[in-house]
Design an enzyme around this catalytic site. Structure first.
Site, mmCIF file in Angstrom:
data_model
loop_
_atom_site.group_PDB
_atom_site.id
_atom_site.type_symbol
_atom_site.label_atom_id
_atom_site.label_comp_id
_atom_site.label_asym_id
_atom_site.label_seq_id
_atom_site.Cartn_x
_atom_site.Cartn_y
_atom_site.Cartn_z
ATOM 1 N N LYS A 1 0.931 -1.095 -0.010
ATOM 2 C CA LYS A 1 0.193 -0.075 -0.047
ATOM 3 C C LYS A 1 0.994 1.119 -0.081
ATOM 4 C CE LYS A 1 -2.277 -0.982 3.933
ATOM 5 N NZ LYS A 1 -1.293 -2.032 4.529
ATOM 6 N N ARG B 1 -9.395 0.790 8.704
ATOM 7 C CA ARG B 1 -8.922 -0.689 8.873
ATOM 8 C C ARG B 1 -9.819 -1.363 9.656
ATOM 9 N NH1 ARG B 1 -3.402 0.772 8.494
ATOM 10 N NH2 ARG B 1 -2.035 -1.087 8.806
ATOM 11 N N ARG C 1 11.941 -5.775 5.056
ATOM 12 C CA ARG C 1 12.007 -4.369 5.760
ATOM 13 C C ARG C 1 12.765 -4.449 7.016
ATOM 14 N NH1 ARG C 1 6.469 -1.182 5.649
ATOM 15 N NH2 ARG C 1 6.062 -2.615 7.325
ATOM 16 N N ARG D 1 11.897 -1.374 11.624
ATOM 17 C CA ARG D 1 10.748 -0.863 12.228
ATOM 18 C C ARG D 1 10.097 -1.530 13.431
ATOM 19 N NH1 ARG D 1 5.750 0.595 8.177
ATOM 20 N NH2 ARG D 1 4.648 -0.708 9.442
ATOM 21 N N ARG E 1 -0.563 -8.067 13.529
ATOM 22 C CA ARG E 1 -0.998 -7.447 12.397
ATOM 23 C C ARG E 1 -1.749 -8.104 11.414
ATOM 24 N NH1 ARG E 1 4.472 -4.782 10.903
ATOM 25 N NH2 ARG E 1 3.323 -3.838 9.210
HETATM 26 P P1 B4P Z 1 3.770 -1.819 2.536
HETATM 27 O O1 B4P Z 1 2.619 -2.840 2.276
HETATM 28 O O2 B4P Z 1 3.794 -0.538 1.438
HETATM 29 O O3 B4P Z 1 3.849 -1.598 4.028
HETATM 30 P P2 B4P Z 1 3.012 -0.352 4.752
HETATM 31 O O4 B4P Z 1 2.346 0.510 3.760
HETATM 32 O O5 B4P Z 1 3.993 -0.033 5.727
HETATM 33 O O6 B4P Z 1 1.747 -1.312 5.487
HETATM 34 P P3 B4P Z 1 1.479 -1.689 6.962
HETATM 35 O O7 B4P Z 1 0.159 -2.125 7.087
HETATM 36 O O8 B4P Z 1 2.350 -2.485 7.419
HETATM 37 O O9 B4P Z 1 1.749 -0.524 7.927
HETATM 38 P P4 B4P Z 1 0.926 0.881 8.323
HETATM 39 O O10 B4P Z 1 1.944 2.054 8.379
HETATM 40 O O11 B4P Z 1 -0.119 1.294 7.569
HETATM 41 O O12 B4P Z 1 5.569 -2.500 2.364
HETATM 42 C C1 B4P Z 1 5.683 -3.581 3.153
HETATM 43 C C2 B4P Z 1 7.221 -3.953 2.379
HETATM 44 O O13 B4P Z 1 7.071 -4.822 1.126
HETATM 45 C C3 B4P Z 1 8.192 -2.898 2.250
HETATM 46 O O14 B4P Z 1 9.481 -3.119 2.596
HETATM 47 C C4 B4P Z 1 8.275 -2.780 0.641
HETATM 48 O O15 B4P Z 1 9.422 -2.186 0.017
HETATM 49 C C5 B4P Z 1 7.978 -4.294 0.225
HETATM 50 N N1 B4P Z 1 7.041 -4.315 -1.079
HETATM 51 C C6 B4P Z 1 6.196 -3.495 -1.548
HETATM 52 N N2 B4P Z 1 5.767 -4.058 -2.872
HETATM 53 C C7 B4P Z 1 6.490 -4.764 -3.075
HETATM 54 C C8 B4P Z 1 6.447 -5.720 -4.439
HETATM 55 N N3 B4P Z 1 5.901 -5.429 -5.436
HETATM 56 N N4 B4P Z 1 7.560 -6.667 -4.541
HETATM 57 C C9 B4P Z 1 8.555 -6.804 -3.683
HETATM 58 N N5 B4P Z 1 8.564 -6.119 -2.362
HETATM 59 C C10 B4P Z 1 7.582 -5.034 -2.155
HETATM 60 O O16 B4P Z 1 0.587 0.622 9.742
HETATM 61 C C11 B4P Z 1 1.256 0.521 10.967
HETATM 62 C C12 B4P Z 1 0.564 0.428 12.150
HETATM 63 O O17 B4P Z 1 -0.113 1.782 12.543
HETATM 64 C C13 B4P Z 1 -0.605 -0.399 12.292
HETATM 65 O O18 B4P Z 1 -0.364 -1.778 12.903
HETATM 66 C C14 B4P Z 1 -1.310 0.224 13.624
HETATM 67 O O19 B4P Z 1 -0.941 0.060 14.887
HETATM 68 C C15 B4P Z 1 -1.315 1.534 13.144
HETATM 69 N N6 B4P Z 1 -2.346 2.092 12.217
HETATM 70 C C16 B4P Z 1 -2.297 2.746 10.971
HETATM 71 N N7 B4P Z 1 -3.345 2.963 10.488
HETATM 72 C C17 B4P Z 1 -4.334 2.971 11.499
HETATM 73 C C18 B4P Z 1 -5.659 3.153 11.581
HETATM 74 N N8 B4P Z 1 -6.407 3.440 10.379
HETATM 75 N N9 B4P Z 1 -6.293 2.706 12.666
HETATM 76 C C19 B4P Z 1 -5.763 2.128 13.643
HETATM 77 N N10 B4P Z 1 -4.355 2.008 13.938
HETATM 78 C C20 B4P Z 1 -3.658 2.153 12.432
#
Ligand code: B4P
Length: 190
Positions: A13, A88, A127, A133, A144
């Site tokens: 995402k 979420r 990552r 992280r 998660r």
């Molecule tokens: P991503 O999937 O891009 O990871 P993310 O956006 O950080 O999603 P995530 O759900 O983990 O975290 P968020 O900040 O929303 O990429 C992951 C990895 O994969 C990277 O290393 C990337 O390079 C790699 N990758 C991507 N595409 C690829 C491809 N095509 N091929 C190979 N590798 C690839 O949330 C973090 C925390 O914040 C939550 O657990 C929660 O505690 C809180 N939070 C956030 N939003 C919330 C909400 N709405 N409500 C409540 N809590 C919330």
């Protein structure tokens, strides 16, 4: 363009939102990034969110909604936005619908990125090794993924019932996934 990106942790995402924002020339709003900035700045909100995030659980709906409403009220969202990490759970999906109705900016499309669990785990481990992280530890990742399956997956059905979901295969090179998203969005909003 008002777009929501849905998908499990590690589905890409954040990665894709960063590209889509340039493509559509609209802001990328990530609730994860907003929360991490609050944690880093040690604001009252950040202090509350820190431990919850490190365990891999969801921060309370009130906190996240307040933060999101503040961000959506900024002038750069007038031409649209990409929401990454929100909603979420069903309560957040309902709240978002109300906020967007109030500001007269209904959602155009919700993109669901599909990636199998073993690949999600592999990406996040990659990552963790690079960025360290705090919520990328194996235990937090398990939490998660559980939270995603129980609370976030139903949000896809919520938008499907509104005819707003388009599903995209998230496996492959990042550019390839990006092209698929742009094509799917064009078809869904035609
Ligand atoms: P991503 O999937 O891009 O990871 P993310 O956006 O950080 O999603 P995530 O759900 O983990 O975290 P968020 O900040 O929303 O990429 C992951 C990895 O994969 C990277 O290393 C990337 O390079 C790699 N990758 C991507 N595409 C690829 C491809 N095509 N091929 C190979 N590798 C690839 O949330 C973090 C925390 O914040 C939550 O657990 C929660 O505690 C809180 N939070 C956030 N939003 C919330 C909400 N709405 N409500 C409540 N809590 C919330």
């Amino acid at each position: 363009m008002r777009l929501v990106l849905l998908g499990a942790p590690g589905s890409g995402k954040g990665t894709q939102a960063a590209r889509l924002k340039d493509h559509y020339a609209i802001p990328h709003i990530s609730t994860g990034d907003l929360l991490r900035a609050a944690v880093k700045a040690e604001t009252a909100l950040g202090l509350k969110a820190k431990a919850v995030m490190e365990r891999g659980e969801l921060v309370s709906d009130d906190i996240v909604l307040g933060m999101l409403e503040e961000r959506l009220s900024e002038s750069d969202t007038a031409s649209g936005f990409i929401l990454d990490g929100y909603p979420r759970n069903l309560a957040q999906a309902g709240a978002l619908g109300e906020v967007l109705a109030r500001i007269g900016q209904p959602l155009d499309v919700a993109v669901q990125l599909d990636v199998p669990t073993d690949l999600l785990v592999e990406r996040i481990a990659g990552r963790a090794a690079q960025e360290g992280r705090k919520d990328d530890t194996p235990e937090a990742v398990r939490t998660r993924l559980g939270v995603y399956n129980e609370q976030t997956a139903p949000v896809v059905d919520f938008y499907r019932e509104q005819g707003k979901v388009t599903c995209v295969d998230g496996v492959g090179e990042m550019d390839e996934v990006f092209d698929r998203i742009v094509t799917a969005v064009a078809e869904a909003t035609d």
